[in-house]
Enzyme design. Sequence first.
Site, PDB file in Angstrom:
ATOM      1  N   GLN A  99      15.731   3.883  25.450  1.00 56.36           N
ATOM      2  CA  GLN A  99      17.036   3.963  24.461  1.00 56.36           C
ATOM      3  C   GLN A  99      18.183   3.744  25.506  1.00 56.36           C
ATOM      4  OE1 GLN A  99      18.957   7.562  22.999  1.00 56.36           O
ATOM      5  NE2 GLN A  99      18.902   6.582  20.987  1.00 56.36           N
ATOM      6  N   TYR A 180      28.157   7.692  19.867  1.00 56.02           N
ATOM      7  CA  TYR A 180      28.379   6.972  21.182  1.00 56.02           C
ATOM      8  C   TYR A 180      29.265   5.664  21.095  1.00 56.02           C
ATOM      9  CZ  TYR A 180      25.864  11.129  22.720  1.00 56.02           C
ATOM     10  OH  TYR A 180      25.648  12.344  22.914  1.00 56.02           O
ATOM     11  N   ARG A 227      18.896   2.527  16.885  1.00 63.44           N
ATOM     12  CA  ARG A 227      19.285   3.996  16.046  1.00 63.44           C
ATOM     13  C   ARG A 227      20.627   4.085  15.415  1.00 63.44           C
ATOM     14  NH1 ARG A 227      18.368  10.226  17.973  1.00 63.44           N
ATOM     15  NH2 ARG A 227      16.572  10.515  16.366  1.00 63.44           N
ATOM     16  N   GLY A 319      12.005  15.553  17.440  1.00 64.97           N
ATOM     17  CA  GLY A 319      12.576  15.850  18.635  1.00 64.97           C
ATOM     18  C   GLY A 319      12.528  17.180  19.134  1.00 64.97           C
ATOM     19  N   ARG A 320      12.988  18.097  18.556  1.00 67.32           N
ATOM     20  CA  ARG A 320      12.606  19.514  19.182  1.00 67.32           C
ATOM     21  C   ARG A 320      11.335  20.113  19.328  1.00 67.32           C
ATOM     22  NH1 ARG A 320      17.223  22.056  15.606  1.00 67.32           N
ATOM     23  NH2 ARG A 320      16.186  20.514  14.315  1.00 67.32           N
TER      24      ARG A 320
END
Length: 364
Positions: A99, A180, A227, A319-320
């Site tokens: 990424q 971002y 993404r 993810g987590r």
Amino acid sequence: MSKLFTPVAAGALSLGHRVVMAPLTRMRSDPGDRPNALMRDYYTQRASRGGLIISEATPISRQGYGYAGAPGIYDDAQIEGWRAITDAVHGRGGQIVMQLWHVGRQSHPDIQPNGEAPVAPSAIAAEGYGYAAHGPVPFTMPRALERAEIPGIIAEFGAGAARAKAAGFDGVEIHGANGYLPDQFLQDGTNKRTDDYGGPIENRARFLLEVTQAAIAAFDADRVGVRLSPSGTYGSMSDSDPRATFGYVASKLDELGIAYIHVVEPRIKGTELIAEGEPIAVHHLRALFHGTIIAAGGFDRAGADAVLETGDADAVAFGRAFIANPDLPERLRLGLPLTPYDRATFYGGDARGYTDYPFHPNAA
Ligand SMILES: Cc1cc2nc3c(=O)[nH]c(=O)nc-3n(C[C@H](O)[C@H](O)[C@H](O)COP(=O)(O)O)c2cc1C
């Protein structure tokens, strides 16, 4: 049978199952922002036969930093450490894409080269915190990029993609989500420019699309993903018409023929689950993007099965759960209990909360 454990293609990537490891910033690189053996062990643990890993967000320049300790891809000296990681993942029969990251305004002079102000499409500050080497620092007022600086940043994304290829990655994912730099250009709450990178969506999308094309020049389109977080407000993001904005982006990415889009679903706010709801984001984009769609954000096994069953997504990123369960695909497949994650060790530190989560004795 659950679709989660059936094969699917994402461009040139062939996935043996659809449990994707989401990009996860962990801030454990060596001096010089170089990937190290601890990171190699972490990724190796999470690699699986036919599985796809998306690397932690990786800055394409020193200016792209908002989290000290993130590994970089802006220097040839960083290639070797990444090569050890891609070799190890491939050795386990997995695939890994990098990424590519530029945080834009989500930074602070203490994290920037020469203590300079962070950069953004427009001089509008975000609320929140970056991570300097000495600890959390509140985001500061960014400096609006000069028109003449923009091609250089796009070229840095291209150079990052080329280094990722040299390091053995199977592709790259442009971090166009979570407020971002590419997202700051896309959404009109953060982009007030009056040149050809601001104003109508055709202009606001130019930066992301040119960055994507720069990555395509390094890898082919069928090894590039993007993404997006159409419903995300993390990083003080807002758009007056997200459906039109992200609909346009999805159609243009479709025209470029990229491998996949990776969509953060509206149930998630930053890293906190806000409320259960229908995963409407992928549903809306499915009509516009004909390649592979990866959905992410607050999924468990049942939610993943459901979104695959509707056909709105082709794979699901976790993810987590992947932080705390190195053998997550097997645990989901066998219906084994998941180890809970420890938030205190998410960002920075050592092996604790990183490579010491247990494998389940019943997972192969
Ligand atoms: C510790 C942590 C680090 C993250 N780092 C990144 C990142 O580098 N890039 C990114 O796109 N998303 C990042 N995210 C967001 C995750 O990829 C994912 O979208 C989010 O955790 C929701 O999915 P989950 O409910 O399965 O955890 C991060 C999340 C967490 C918890």
